[in-house]
Design an enzyme around this catalytic site. Structure first.
Site: not given
Length: 316
Positions: A54, A213-214, A220-221
């Site tokens: 990472y 959260l994919a 939802g944004k």
């Protein structure tokens, strides 16, 4: 404050949200990353997830930035005994292998960057499907016996290769994986539910989901194509951006409004309702943590879980 839970098969107590640190050295510089870590701990969090790779996908990076940033934070705060640290080996662009000789050097390099003498959880990050499982199982056991890792875990392994690892560990009395890290979310259900879930239940494995959260889609944004423009994860989100994906978001938003919480809180609460040990989430800024850390406090009703199950059925 949410009660801590225990990682199955260990004495490790964790807050049931796992902070993914792939943003460190990518969308968050060192100072911001330290601020995120401070805020996470202040909110009751204690479980950090990193990897030797990472964030290697960023041009100019070596892929060892995240561990290094966590190491400077641990040294500055002097709080190593208050946090649970997981890191991984075997998905670095230069070393996409589970070769035992490499793993022996990789653990030492990770510990040096993290400025600690052990990690709590050491993952095989991705199966190379070439190295015999018995060899991999033995070198991970060696690392536990040397005190360099308290426990071991597995990410991105097929059901069959994971089952073989568990069988070898049993037969040879080796350290047994205590957890898995699969991709799982409301819009990515099929692989985990059909392949790995039965094995996780049978062996009482902890489950730490990535892309919970994919890639931000389940915040939802992203409701229109315009919302994707200029987003750092826009390319990742694109794959979920269709009628089925937006149906899930609509249901999630409705439930979120009923509870006066953010959609992301609902997406994570659904994972917890499904028995996940601690979903992995990442944050670019301390402010983004509020909605994520609220998830364990939200108990969805049976009806709400059923509605989310139904709306995400195309992904199951």
């Amino acid at each position: 404050m949410t009660q801590q839970i225990q990682i199955p098969g260990t004495d490790l107590s964790i807050f049931p949200i796992n902070l993914g640190t792939n943003t460190f050295g990518w969308t968050a510089d060192e100072a911001t990353s330290h601020a995120v870590l401070d805020a996470f701990v202040a909110a009751g969090g204690n479980f950090l997830d990193t990897a030797e790779s990472y964030p290697a996908w960023v041009p100019g990076n070596t892929g060892r930035e995240s561990e290094t940033i966590i190491g400077t934070w641990l040294a500055a705060r002097g709080n190593r005994d208050k946090v649970v640290i997981a890191t991984k080996v075997g998905d670095h662009p230069e070393h996409q292998t589970q070769d035992p000789a490499y793993i022996r050097t990789a653990i030492d390099a990770s510990l040096q960057r993290l400025q600690t003498d052990h990690v709590d959880l050491y993952y095989a990050h991705r199966d190379d499907e070439v190295t015999p499982i018995a060899e991999v199982a033995r070198v991970f056991d060696e690392i536990v016996r040397a005190g360099k890792a308290k426990h071991i875990a597995v990410s991105n392994y097929s059901k069959d290769r994971l089952a073989e690892w568990l069988a070898v560990a049993e037969a040879e009395n080796l350290a047994k994986p205590v957890a898995i890290q699969p991709q799982y979310s409301l819009v990515f259900r099929r692989d985990y539910e059909t392949e790995l879930a039965p094995l996780a239940r049978e062996h009482n494995l902890g489950v730490f989901t990535y892309f919970s959260l994919a890639a931000g889609f389940l915040t939802g944004k992203y409701r229109t194509e315009t919302d994707l423009e200029g987003a750092s994860r826009g390319g990742m989100v694109q794959g979920y951006f269709n009628a089925d994906g937006l149906t899930v978001v609509d249901e999630m938003v409705t439930i979120a409004e009923a509870h006066d919480v953010a959609p992301a809180t609902v997406a994570l609460a659904w994972l917890l309702a499904k028995g996940m040990t601690a979903p992995i989430v990442s944050a670019r800024t301390p402010e983004q943590l509020d909605d994520l850390m609220a998830a364990p406090e939200l108990t969805l009703s049976e009806d709400e879980v059923t509605r989310l199950d139904r709306s995400s059925a195309p992904f199951a």
